[in-house]
Scaffold this motif. Structure first.
Motif, PDB file in Angstrom:
ATOM      1  N   ALA A   1      -8.617 -43.968  81.267  1.00 56.89           N
ATOM      2  CA  ALA A   1      -7.794 -42.848  81.807  1.00 56.89           C
ATOM      3  C   ALA A   1      -6.637 -43.298  82.280  1.00 56.89           C
ATOM      4  CB  ALA A   1      -8.806 -41.928  82.539  1.00 56.89           C
ATOM      5  N   SER A   2      -5.188 -42.958  81.692  1.00 55.60           N
ATOM      6  CA  SER A   2      -4.355 -43.168  83.097  1.00 55.60           C
ATOM      7  C   SER A   2      -3.310 -41.284  83.302  1.00 55.60           C
ATOM      8  CB  SER A   2      -3.436 -43.877  82.768  1.00 55.60           C
ATOM      9  OG  SER A   2      -2.443 -43.390  80.996  1.00 55.60           O
ATOM     10  N   GLY A   3      -3.508 -42.113  84.100  1.00 59.00           N
ATOM     11  CA  GLY A   3      -2.772 -40.394  85.350  1.00 59.00           C
ATOM     12  C   GLY A   3      -3.013 -39.385  85.818  1.00 59.00           C
ATOM     13  N   VAL A   4      -4.891 -39.904  86.140  1.00 59.03           N
ATOM     14  CA  VAL A   4      -5.297 -38.693  86.000  1.00 59.03           C
ATOM     15  C   VAL A   4      -6.044 -39.698  87.362  1.00 59.03           C
ATOM     16  CG1 VAL A   4      -8.327 -38.236  85.266  1.00 59.03           C
ATOM     17  CG2 VAL A   4      -6.384 -38.964  83.930  1.00 59.03           C
ATOM     18  N   THR A   5      -6.489 -38.338  88.726  1.00 59.09           N
ATOM     19  CA  THR A   5      -6.716 -39.096  89.881  1.00 59.09           C
ATOM     20  C   THR A   5      -7.944 -39.144  90.182  1.00 59.09           C
ATOM     21  OG1 THR A   5      -4.774 -37.987  90.324  1.00 59.09           O
ATOM     22  CG2 THR A   5      -6.401 -38.293  92.205  1.00 59.09           C
ATOM     23  N   TYR A   6      -8.363 -39.903  90.909  1.00 57.82           N
ATOM     24  CA  TYR A   6     -10.040 -39.887  90.624  1.00 57.82           C
ATOM     25  C   TYR A   6     -10.917 -38.304  91.030  1.00 57.82           C
ATOM     26  CZ  TYR A   6     -15.468 -40.545  92.810  1.00 57.82           C
ATOM     27  OH  TYR A   6     -16.284 -41.191  93.406  1.00 57.82           O
TER      28      TYR A   6
END
Length: 127
Positions: free
Chosen positions: A24-29
């Motif tokens: 996943a990229s662009g996904v804030t934990y």
């Protein structure tokens, strides 16, 4: 920009195990609800497992996979996993990773609540 890329699907025998990954990229934990869905030919897409947004690590599973599947996340690697064991022929499907900011937390999960999807990875289970 959110991008999800699944991998790990393959053909296994019934009773076997697989681990699916979703980079996943662009996904804030902690900000997104992260889910796994599956869709078999001729059937509707169904929610399999979800990791709730927030920091509690709360998860939920479809009854059909409880005790056999485990959803988890490696935040350092920005990767979501679905560990599957004791696979059955009825688990065969295309598996999708999905992310949602606005999932209404209904169960079963409504795919319409998830705005970001990967391309899917195929799981085949032979009896």
């Amino acid at each position: 920009l959110v991008q999800l890329v699944e991998s790990g699907g393959e053909s296994v025998q019934a009773g076997g195990s697989l681990r699916l990954s979703c980079a996943a990229s662009g996904v804030t934990y902690g900000r997104y609800n992260m889910g796994w869905f599956r869709q078999a030919p001729g059937k509707e897409r169904e929610g399999v497992a979800v990791l709730y947004s927030g920091l509690s690590g709360t998860t939920n599973y479809a009854d059909s996979v409880k005790g056999r599947f485990t959803i988890s996340q490696n935040n350092a690697k920005n990767t979501l996993y679905l560990q599957m064991k004791s696979l059955k022929p009825e688990d065969a499907a295309m598996y999708y990773c999905a992310a949602s900011l606005y999932w209404r937390r209904t169960w079963p999960m409504d795919p319409a609540d998830f705005g970001y999807w990967g391309q899917g990875t195929q799981v085949t289970v032979s009896s």
